[in-house]
Motif scaffolding. Structure first.
Motif, short mmCIF file in Angstrom:
data_model
loop_
_atom_site.label_atom_id
_atom_site.label_comp_id
_atom_site.label_asym_id
_atom_site.label_seq_id
_atom_site.Cartn_x
_atom_site.Cartn_y
_atom_site.Cartn_z
N VAL A 170 0.86 -1.16 0.06
CA VAL A 170 -0.05 -0.05 0.09
C VAL A 170 0.80 1.34 -0.02
O VAL A 170 2.15 1.27 0.43
N ASP A 171 0.34 2.43 -0.40
CA ASP A 171 0.96 3.76 -0.62
C ASP A 171 -0.02 4.59 -0.52
O ASP A 171 -1.31 4.42 -0.72
N LYS A 172 0.37 5.88 -0.13
CA LYS A 172 -0.46 7.09 -0.21
C LYS A 172 0.28 8.13 -0.58
O LYS A 172 1.40 8.42 -0.56
N HIS A 173 -0.49 8.99 -1.46
CA HIS A 173 0.06 10.40 -1.86
C HIS A 173 -0.92 11.43 -2.00
O HIS A 173 -2.05 11.39 -2.52
N CYS A 174 -0.51 12.60 -1.61
CA CYS A 174 -1.17 13.91 -1.55
C CYS A 174 -0.64 14.81 -2.74
O CYS A 174 0.56 14.67 -3.07
N ILE A 175 -1.40 15.09 -3.41
CA ILE A 175 -1.06 15.99 -4.74
C ILE A 175 -0.21 17.23 -4.21
O ILE A 175 0.23 18.20 -5.15
N GLY A 176 -0.27 17.83 -2.85
CA GLY A 176 0.28 18.69 -2.37
C GLY A 176 -0.33 20.21 -2.31
O GLY A 176 -1.53 20.24 -2.56
N GLY A 177 0.49 21.21 -1.95
CA GLY A 177 -0.06 22.44 -1.88
C GLY A 177 -0.54 22.85 -0.67
O GLY A 177 -1.18 24.11 -0.29
N ILE A 178 -0.65 22.01 0.30
CA ILE A 178 -1.11 22.48 1.75
C ILE A 178 0.19 22.44 2.91
O ILE A 178 0.45 21.47 3.07
N PRO A 179 0.58 23.64 3.28
CA PRO A 179 1.57 23.44 4.19
C PRO A 179 1.33 22.49 5.53
O PRO A 179 -0.02 22.75 6.03
N GLY A 180 2.21 22.14 6.07
CA GLY A 180 2.04 21.25 7.59
C GLY A 180 1.35 19.96 7.32
O GLY A 180 0.94 19.23 8.31
N ARG A 182 1.46 16.69 7.09
CA ARG A 182 2.47 15.78 7.47
C ARG A 182 1.91 14.43 7.62
O ARG A 182 1.95 13.72 8.58
N THR A 183 0.59 14.04 7.24
CA THR A 183 -0.03 12.93 7.52
C THR A 183 0.84 11.54 7.27
O THR A 183 0.31 10.84 7.92
N THR A 184 1.47 11.53 6.25
CA THR A 184 2.27 10.16 5.95
C THR A 184 3.05 9.61 6.83
O THR A 184 3.10 8.53 7.25
N MET A 185 3.72 10.57 7.78
CA MET A 185 4.49 10.10 8.88
C MET A 185 3.45 9.62 10.11
O MET A 185 4.07 8.97 11.23
N LEU A 186 2.26 9.57 9.96
CA LEU A 186 1.28 9.11 10.75
C LEU A 186 0.85 7.83 10.19
O LEU A 186 0.30 6.67 11.18
N ILE A 187 0.41 7.86 9.03
CA ILE A 187 -0.19 6.92 8.53
C ILE A 187 0.65 5.53 8.21
O ILE A 187 0.14 4.49 8.64
N VAL A 188 2.07 5.80 7.88
CA VAL A 188 2.76 4.69 8.01
C VAL A 188 2.98 3.87 9.29
O VAL A 188 3.01 2.70 9.24
N PRO A 189 3.43 4.16 10.35
CA PRO A 189 3.28 3.64 11.55
C PRO A 189 1.99 3.00 11.84
O PRO A 189 2.09 1.86 12.53
N ILE A 190 0.80 3.54 11.78
CA ILE A 190 -0.39 2.97 12.18
C ILE A 190 -0.74 1.69 11.02
O ILE A 190 -1.07 0.65 11.45
N VAL A 191 -0.38 1.81 9.85
CA VAL A 191 -0.58 0.77 8.75
C VAL A 191 0.21 -0.28 9.07
O VAL A 191 -0.07 -1.56 9.13
N ALA A 192 1.44 0.01 9.34
CA ALA A 192 2.62 -1.23 9.58
C ALA A 192 2.24 -1.86 10.85
O ALA A 192 2.70 -2.95 10.92
N ALA A 193 1.80 -1.16 11.88
CA ALA A 193 1.47 -1.57 13.14
C ALA A 193 0.36 -2.74 13.12
O ALA A 193 0.28 -3.58 13.73
N HIS A 194 -0.63 -2.45 12.03
CA HIS A 194 -1.51 -3.45 11.56
C HIS A 194 -0.91 -4.58 11.14
O HIS A 194 -1.68 -5.66 11.05
N GLY A 195 0.39 -4.34 10.36
CA GLY A 195 0.96 -5.61 9.83
C GLY A 195 0.88 -5.49 8.15
O GLY A 195 1.49 -6.50 7.71
#
Length: 499
Positions: A170-180, A182-195
């Motif tokens: 799985v992967d996630k991408h935001c097309i950008g343009g919004i300061p701050g 930084r959801t990816t750095m929260l999503i990765v550990p959540i998803v990886a903790a699920h396995g």
């Protein structure tokens, strides 16, 4: 032809091969070489030549008449020692330029034509002027949806492709343009903790105050080899690293190096750029985030819906399971804008700190929930609750600590900036608008992302009531010059509208 002595010229020409010849070189006159001609450079008749754009030098302290200078990138590609005898000749124009001329005339191109163009670009047979012509033609003439698909496939086929040996990556991408954001750095550990497997290759900032890789670098190493990343993902089920170490869709990097200075942002190029990187990175399931707002990349819901259909069309025909979500892009997400400030926000959310920014936490949970529902064992509608449990139980924080340790924790965190300036509300009222572009510009002028602690720390968001003198945000800068540049920008427009 007369040989020349090879000389390395310590100039970073950023994604373009450049050669340097002295104006008094006999070959300059006898062979008709001119500045901006493309030449072939080889160290022997049997060797594959390197193609470069020629620049002419008048100063013998830079280059002697019997020498050929090569920029850092070109010298590395030729792969021979300084002082080696090399030969130059006029380069044959790439045949694929005929297709570019047809695109300039407004004609659609087919799959083989896009492939030949990408092959010539990645082999440095195009100058940046020719690449600019191709990009402008695609932007102005427009691209049919099949052309977007053909360009995506060609960009993947002219680079490396990772295979993680699993059917669900799985992967996630935001097309950008919004300061701050930084959801990816929260999503990765959540998803990886699920396995689930989430090997996240992320970019550095190009025009923003921080990319995910810049922010993650506050906490740990992000420049890791593909072999190192494989070892980490086998143990942790995820990582957050800079994608530049793997040769994934290298044509995209070259196109971006021309696209950004021209401020080109064509829909077709953006879709091909994003999807080619994700396909090459071995992703099988992808979530795309399209923020919509007055100062976001996408301004209207109708525009976002059209973009979603194009993503879905190209993704489906590329064999990727893709879902697009349209989110609120009316203001920055989180409180920090700049690597260290954004990293602080991420850690606060992971540690369930009561001061953590609610909007960042909520958006990350929504997106992580949608990704978790790619797992066939997670029922539709249950992803958000599962993501929230993984976060609030501390399992996501533990996973993030494990990932940071595996990538190599940073020796010391960035220190607070020496210069800080509170930007105050000019009158009583309510925050009715926040300009994403201006806030990002101010943070960059302050020194972000090069200075990790520089940026903007937001204190007020949309619909917050303020009184005159209330701090709207605090500017952080390390150096006096950057501080003054940002202060000047704030005096012109501070990014907030008080109604």
């Amino acid at each position: 032809m007369t040989p020349l002595k090879l000389r390395k010229v310590a100039i970073d020409t950023y994604k373009e091969n450049v050669a340097y010849l002295h104006r008094d070189c006999p070959l300059y006159h006898s062979e008709g070489f001119q500045a901006l001609n493309k030449i072939e450079v080889r160290d022997g008749p049997q060797r594959q030549p390197v193609v470069a754009v020629l620049n002419i030098v008048d100063d013998e302290s830079c280059l002697a008449p019997d020498e050929l200078g090569l920029s850092e990138q070109t010298f590395a590609q030729l792969g021979v020692a300084e002082g080696t005898a090399v030969f130059i000749d006029h380069a044959t124009p790439p045949q694929s330029l005929e297709a570019v001329h047809r695109k300039i005339a407004g004609e659609p191109l087919n799959r083989p034509e896009f492939l030949r163009i990408c092959q010539d670009i990645v082999n440095n047979r195009y100058s940046k002027i020719e690449i600019a012509a191709f990009l402008v033609a695609c932007a102005e003439s427009g691209m049919e949806r099949d052309e977007m698909l053909f360009l995506t496939e060609a960009m993947v086929d002219t680079g490396e492709r990772l295979d993680w040996g699993e059917s669900l990556v799985v992967d996630k991408h935001c097309i950008g343009g919004i300061p701050g954001n930084r959801t990816t750095m929260l999503i990765v550990p959540i998803v990886a903790a699920h396995g689930m497997l989430m090997p996240k290759t992320s970019s550095r900032a190009i025009t923003s105050p921080a990319g995910t890789a810049d922010t993650m670098e506050v906490l740990c190493k992000v420049n890791l080899s593909p072999d190192e990343l494989r070892g980490i993902v086998q143990q942790q089920r995820g990582f957050i690293a800079w994608g530049g170490t793997a040769r994934l869709s290298p044509v995209d990097d070259i196109l971006i190096s021309v696209e950004r200075p021209l401020s080109l942002d064509s829909k077709g190029q953006m879709i091909a750029s994003i999807l080619s990187k994700k396909i090459a990175a071995g992703s099988t399931h992808l979530l795309i985030d399209i923020p919509v707002g007055p100062s976001a990349k996408v301004h209207t819901q109708a525009e976002a819906l059209r973009l979603r259909k194009l993503f879905e069309y190209v993704g489906d025909r590329s064999g990727m399971e893709l879902e697009v979500v349209i989110t609120d892009g009316s203001q920055p997400i989180g409180n920090g804008v700049g690597p260290a400030l954004e990293a602080r926000d991420v850690l606060q959310v992971l540690q369930n700190d009561p001061h953590a920014p609610i909007d960042l936490k909520e958006k990350a949970l929504q997106l992580a929930g949608r990704i978790l529902e790619f797992d066939p064992d997670v029922r539709g509608g249950q992803g958000y609750r599962l993501a929230r449990d993984l976060l609030e139980s501390g399992r996501a924080w533990q996973k993030m600590q494990d990932i940071i340790a595996a990538q190599g924790a940073a020796a010391s965190p960035p220190q607070p900036t020496a210069l800080q300036y509170p930007v105050e509300a000019p009158r009583d009222g309510v925050v009715t608008a926040i300009d994403n572009l201006q806030i990002a510009r101010i943070a960059r002028l302050a020194g972000a992302p090069m200075d990790k602690s520089a940026g903007v720390d937001l204190h007020k968001k949309l619909h917050d009531r303020v009184t005159r003198g209330t701090p709207l945000y605090t500017l952080h800068a390390e150096f006096r010059a950057d501080y003054q540049f940002a202060r000047n920008a704030i005096e012109q427009a501070n990014g907030y509208t008080i109604g």
